[in-house]
Each structure stands twice: as structure tokens, then as C-alpha cells.
Design a protein around this motif. Sequence first.
Motif, PDB file in Angstrom:
ATOM      1  N   GLN A 204       0.809  -1.225   0.000  1.00 22.60           N
ATOM      2  CA  GLN A 204       0.000   0.000   0.000  1.00 22.60           C
ATOM      3  C   GLN A 204       0.847   1.283   0.000  1.00 22.60           C
ATOM      4  O   GLN A 204       0.539   2.254   0.682  1.00 22.60           O
ATOM      5  CB  GLN A 204      -0.957   0.029   1.206  1.00 22.60           C
ATOM      6  N   CYS A 205       1.915   1.273  -0.776  1.00 22.65           N
ATOM      7  CA  CYS A 205       2.803   2.442  -0.814  1.00 22.65           C
ATOM      8  C   CYS A 205       2.305   3.531  -1.758  1.00 22.65           C
ATOM      9  O   CYS A 205       2.805   4.645  -1.745  1.00 22.65           O
ATOM     10  CB  CYS A 205       4.214   2.026  -1.217  1.00 22.65           C
ATOM     11  N   GLN A 206       1.359   3.185  -2.627  1.00 22.85           N
ATOM     12  CA  GLN A 206       0.737   4.110  -3.581  1.00 22.85           C
ATOM     13  C   GLN A 206       1.670   4.553  -4.717  1.00 22.85           C
ATOM     14  O   GLN A 206       1.341   5.474  -5.456  1.00 22.85           O
ATOM     15  CB  GLN A 206       0.182   5.349  -2.870  1.00 22.85           C
ATOM     16  N   VAL A 207       2.811   3.902  -4.871  1.00 24.02           N
ATOM     17  CA  VAL A 207       3.716   4.253  -5.965  1.00 24.02           C
ATOM     18  C   VAL A 207       3.034   4.033  -7.313  1.00 24.02           C
ATOM     19  O   VAL A 207       3.172   4.837  -8.239  1.00 24.02           O
ATOM     20  CB  VAL A 207       5.025   3.434  -5.877  1.00 24.02           C
ATOM     21  N   CYS A 208       2.277   2.954  -7.432  1.00 28.25           N
ATOM     22  CA  CYS A 208       1.589   2.667  -8.695  1.00 28.25           C
ATOM     23  C   CYS A 208       0.573   3.755  -9.020  1.00 28.25           C
ATOM     24  O   CYS A 208       0.482   4.232 -10.156  1.00 28.25           O
ATOM     25  CB  CYS A 208       0.919   1.299  -8.642  1.00 28.25           C
ATOM     26  N   GLU A 209      -0.183   4.160  -8.020  1.00 32.07           N
ATOM     27  CA  GLU A 209      -1.200   5.192  -8.225  1.00 32.07           C
ATOM     28  C   GLU A 209      -0.565   6.526  -8.605  1.00 32.07           C
ATOM     29  O   GLU A 209      -1.054   7.235  -9.491  1.00 32.07           O
ATOM     30  CB  GLU A 209      -2.034   5.352  -6.959  1.00 32.07           C
ATOM     31  N   GLU A 210       0.532   6.862  -7.952  1.00 34.78           N
ATOM     32  CA  GLU A 210       1.195   8.139  -8.203  1.00 34.78           C
ATOM     33  C   GLU A 210       1.841   8.199  -9.585  1.00 34.78           C
ATOM     34  O   GLU A 210       1.971   9.279 -10.165  1.00 34.78           O
ATOM     35  CB  GLU A 210       2.257   8.385  -7.130  1.00 34.78           C
ATOM     36  N   ASN A 211       2.239   7.048 -10.119  1.00 36.86           N
ATOM     37  CA  ASN A 211       2.983   7.042 -11.375  1.00 36.86           C
ATOM     38  C   ASN A 211       2.167   6.639 -12.598  1.00 36.86           C
ATOM     39  O   ASN A 211       2.642   6.804 -13.725  1.00 36.86           O
ATOM     40  CB  ASN A 211       4.189   6.105 -11.255  1.00 36.86           C
ATOM     41  N   CYS A 212       0.967   6.122 -12.411  1.00 34.12           N
ATOM     42  CA  CYS A 212       0.157   5.717 -13.564  1.00 34.12           C
ATOM     43  C   CYS A 212      -0.143   6.934 -14.439  1.00 34.12           C
ATOM     44  O   CYS A 212      -0.727   7.916 -13.972  1.00 34.12           O
ATOM     45  CB  CYS A 212      -1.147   5.071 -13.113  1.00 34.12           C
ATOM     46  N   PRO A 213       0.227   6.905 -15.721  1.00 33.68           N
ATOM     47  CA  PRO A 213       0.053   8.082 -16.580  1.00 33.68           C
ATOM     48  C   PRO A 213      -1.386   8.347 -17.005  1.00 33.68           C
ATOM     49  O   PRO A 213      -1.684   9.410 -17.549  1.00 33.68           O
ATOM     50  CB  PRO A 213       0.928   7.752 -17.792  1.00 33.68           C
ATOM     51  N   VAL A 214      -2.280   7.377 -16.762  1.00 38.91           N
ATOM     52  CA  VAL A 214      -3.669   7.556 -17.204  1.00 38.91           C
ATOM     53  C   VAL A 214      -4.669   7.384 -16.057  1.00 38.91           C
ATOM     54  O   VAL A 214      -5.865   7.205 -16.294  1.00 38.91           O
ATOM     55  CB  VAL A 214      -4.004   6.566 -18.348  1.00 38.91           C
ATOM     56  N   ASP A 215      -4.186   7.439 -14.821  1.00 41.70           N
ATOM     57  CA  ASP A 215      -5.050   7.336 -13.636  1.00 41.70           C
ATOM     58  C   ASP A 215      -5.929   6.086 -13.660  1.00 41.70           C
ATOM     59  O   ASP A 215      -7.122   6.135 -13.340  1.00 41.70           O
ATOM     60  CB  ASP A 215      -5.940   8.584 -13.506  1.00 41.70           C
ATOM     61  N   GLU A 229     -10.664  -0.323 -18.303  1.00 40.99           N
ATOM     62  CA  GLU A 229     -11.021   0.521 -19.442  1.00 40.99           C
ATOM     63  C   GLU A 229      -9.992   1.628 -19.657  1.00 40.99           C
ATOM     64  O   GLU A 229      -9.756   2.060 -20.783  1.00 40.99           O
ATOM     65  CB  GLU A 229     -12.411   1.131 -19.229  1.00 40.99           C
ATOM     66  N   LYS A 230      -9.382   2.081 -18.571  1.00 43.85           N
ATOM     67  CA  LYS A 230      -8.376   3.141 -18.667  1.00 43.85           C
ATOM     68  C   LYS A 230      -6.962   2.598 -18.871  1.00 43.85           C
ATOM     69  O   LYS A 230      -6.132   3.245 -19.512  1.00 43.85           O
ATOM     70  CB  LYS A 230      -8.391   3.999 -17.399  1.00 43.85           C
ATOM     71  N   CYS A 231      -6.685   1.432 -18.302  1.00 47.88           N
ATOM     72  CA  CYS A 231      -5.322   0.892 -18.312  1.00 47.88           C
ATOM     73  C   CYS A 231      -4.823   0.687 -19.742  1.00 47.88           C
ATOM     74  O   CYS A 231      -5.517   0.106 -20.583  1.00 47.88           O
ATOM     75  CB  CYS A 231      -5.284  -0.431 -17.554  1.00 47.88           C
ATOM     76  N   ILE A 232      -3.611   1.166 -20.017  1.00 44.81           N
ATOM     77  CA  ILE A 232      -3.018   1.027 -21.349  1.00 44.81           C
ATOM     78  C   ILE A 232      -1.882   0.003 -21.360  1.00 44.81           C
ATOM     79  O   ILE A 232      -1.165  -0.119 -22.351  1.00 44.81           O
ATOM     80  CB  ILE A 232      -2.511   2.386 -21.870  1.00 44.81           C
ATOM     81  N   LEU A 233      -1.701  -0.724 -20.248  1.00 44.80           N
ATOM     82  CA  LEU A 233      -0.714  -1.809 -20.161  1.00 44.80           C
ATOM     83  C   LEU A 233       0.678  -1.326 -20.555  1.00 44.80           C
ATOM     84  O   LEU A 233       1.362  -1.924 -21.385  1.00 44.80           O
ATOM     85  CB  LEU A 233      -1.151  -2.980 -21.043  1.00 44.80           C
ATOM     86  N   CYS A 234       1.095  -0.243 -19.916  1.00 41.16           N
ATOM     87  CA  CYS A 234       2.332   0.423 -20.319  1.00 41.16           C
ATOM     88  C   CYS A 234       3.565   0.004 -19.525  1.00 41.16           C
ATOM     89  O   CYS A 234       4.665   0.462 -19.818  1.00 41.16           O
ATOM     90  CB  CYS A 234       2.160   1.932 -20.214  1.00 41.16           C
ATOM     91  N   GLU A 235       3.411  -0.787 -18.493  1.00 39.07           N
ATOM     92  CA  GLU A 235       4.523  -1.299 -17.689  1.00 39.07           C
ATOM     93  C   GLU A 235       5.058  -0.308 -16.656  1.00 39.07           C
ATOM     94  O   GLU A 235       5.970  -0.644 -15.900  1.00 39.07           O
ATOM     95  CB  GLU A 235       5.690  -1.771 -18.578  1.00 39.07           C
ATOM     96  N   VAL A 236       4.524   0.906 -16.602  1.00 39.27           N
ATOM     97  CA  VAL A 236       5.044   1.882 -15.646  1.00 39.27           C
ATOM     98  C   VAL A 236       4.847   1.398 -14.214  1.00 39.27           C
ATOM     99  O   VAL A 236       5.780   1.383 -13.407  1.00 39.27           O
ATOM    100  CB  VAL A 236       4.382   3.262 -15.838  1.00 39.27           C
ATOM    101  N   CYS A 237       3.641   0.981 -13.876  1.00 37.77           N
ATOM    102  CA  CYS A 237       3.379   0.563 -12.498  1.00 37.77           C
ATOM    103  C   CYS A 237       4.161  -0.698 -12.133  1.00 37.77           C
ATOM    104  O   CYS A 237       4.690  -0.819 -11.025  1.00 37.77           O
ATOM    105  CB  CYS A 237       1.886   0.349 -12.268  1.00 37.77           C
ATOM    106  N   SER A 238       4.254  -1.640 -13.068  1.00 39.68           N
ATOM    107  CA  SER A 238       4.943  -2.896 -12.762  1.00 39.68           C
ATOM    108  C   SER A 238       6.444  -2.704 -12.595  1.00 39.68           C
ATOM    109  O   SER A 238       7.080  -3.395 -11.794  1.00 39.68           O
ATOM    110  CB  SER A 238       4.664  -3.935 -13.851  1.00 39.68           C
ATOM    111  N   VAL A 243       7.974  -3.799  -4.596  1.00 38.30           N
ATOM    112  CA  VAL A 243       7.915  -5.161  -4.049  1.00 38.30           C
ATOM    113  C   VAL A 243       7.459  -6.189  -5.081  1.00 38.30           C
ATOM    114  O   VAL A 243       7.217  -7.352  -4.749  1.00 38.30           O
ATOM    115  CB  VAL A 243       6.984  -5.209  -2.812  1.00 38.30           C
ATOM    116  N   GLY A 244       7.326  -5.775  -6.323  1.00 36.84           N
ATOM    117  CA  GLY A 244       6.942  -6.716  -7.372  1.00 36.84           C
ATOM    118  C   GLY A 244       5.525  -7.238  -7.265  1.00 36.84           C
ATOM    119  O   GLY A 244       5.236  -8.368  -7.658  1.00 36.84           O
ATOM    120  N   ALA A 245       4.626  -6.410  -6.740  1.00 37.86           N
ATOM    121  CA  ALA A 245       3.237  -6.846  -6.579  1.00 37.86           C
ATOM    122  C   ALA A 245       2.422  -6.704  -7.860  1.00 37.86           C
ATOM    123  O   ALA A 245       1.297  -7.193  -7.935  1.00 37.86           O
ATOM    124  CB  ALA A 245       2.570  -6.050  -5.458  1.00 37.86           C
ATOM    125  N   LEU A 246       2.978  -6.019  -8.843  1.00 37.37           N
ATOM    126  CA  LEU A 246       2.296  -5.828 -10.119  1.00 37.37           C
ATOM    127  C   LEU A 246       3.136  -6.454 -11.225  1.00 37.37           C
ATOM    128  O   LEU A 246       4.331  -6.179 -11.339  1.00 37.37           O
ATOM    129  CB  LEU A 246       2.097  -4.338 -10.400  1.00 37.37           C
TER     130      LEU A 246
END
Length: 251
Positions: A204-215, A229-238, A243-246
Amino acid sequence: MDVTFKKKKDVLEGEVALRSMDLEDAREGVKGEIENCVLEDKFITISPECVRCNLCVEECPVNAIEESKFARPAKILDNCVKCEICAQTCPVSCIHVIESTTHVEDDDVKYHLKDLKVPHRKLRMNKIDVDPDKCDSCATCVRFCPTGAIQVPEGGIAQIDKEACVGCGACVNVCPEGSIELVRELGPVIKTKELLVDQDTCVQCQVCEENCPVDAIKLEGDQVVLDPEKCILCEVCSTKCPVGALKLEMV
């Protein structure tokens, strides 16, 4: 493209040292780094065959493509997130997704570049017309049409073979008089990957939320919630998840 080339390790060490003159014993310092070097990356590039249709510019979800001009092709910018939507969209396959790997083998640093196969979205021309009052018979559209669907007869205006036209819109963009009107239909983005979330590993560090380019990703309570519907599968969050949760997996 599928090519491999190499460079002598000691040559690379020298080049790195020359660019690190502010570091003491730079050459010795980089030897260990190069010895253990194993790099994997992916980048997207646009070849000179670009027909100036600017479909990629219109479809890029993060505005990471500089539009083409008459004298130059479109250009991928530094804020590209490698979602591959542009490569799926290009009607003439001039946008390439390149996989790059680097590793040390004996006394050489080996580089391997491979052009990845990307599926293409459906593109269909529904209507295209030339305004006879605007067309000045300059034939610029003929030069950029990728299918040879346009001809300009002597003393006449541009004529479009609607059976050969693929609806890319190159002619519309390069026409200096704005004499061509196009209505086209573009199919949906093809999902080749799936984003998996390991809720038990997530901290729950919110790094994925903070860095997702399309919210497309939110932390709600102790759960990561993805909007498909919004996710563009861009690999930014992963790639940024500490911790490799994505993880992105091919489907």
C-alpha cells in the motif's frame, strides 16, 4: 530486424572512464559494473517510411509523439511509456517496438536488437472526397499515399481509388489546401498483455497510483483497484512497484 553486435569489454571500459573524468580511478571502478552487466530494455522508433498521417499522434494516450510535418516523420518523445498503441495503430507498419538486451560474454559486451511483432488494429475508410473548388492539382497527396490510391490527371484534380484507399489520412494532413475530407473507422486497441495484482504482496505504498500516466490504478483501503477501461498496459506501475506486486503477462 533481428541483429546481434558486440564491443570489446576493455574498449567499453575506456569509453565509460573517459565520460567519468570527475571520478578517481574511473576505469577500475566500472570494471565490476560491466562484468555483471545484464540489461533488458524496450524502445519504440518511427522509420522514415512514415506517411505523415499522424494517426499515432491522435491515438497516443500520453501525448508522447511529436506530429509529423511535410519534411519530417513523426517522432517519439522522451515521455513515451511504451504502451505500443502507436505501433498497433500505424497503417503502414513504420513504428517499431525494439527489444534490446545486453550481456557480457568472455571479453565482449554483446548487444541484441529484435523487432517485436505487434498486432494491428483494423482501419477502414468509410468516406473520402476531394473538393474540386479547393484542389489545386499539386499532387502532394500522391507522393504520400502509401497504397497508390491517388492520381492527378493532367489538367484535372486529385482522383481517389476508394477500393485501394485504406483511410490512413496521410493525404488529408499533407494537402496544403485542405481539399480532402475523410471519414474513417479505427478498431479497438488489441490487448496482448494482462496486468496482475498480488494483493498479499502489496504494501500500500501508492507508488503505482502516483505514477500511472492515465489514472487507471487506485488504492482503496488495502486493495489495489485497476480500471481495465483506462489501463493502457504500459509497464510503468509494474516496473516502479518496489515489491513486485504488479506484473504484466502476455495473454
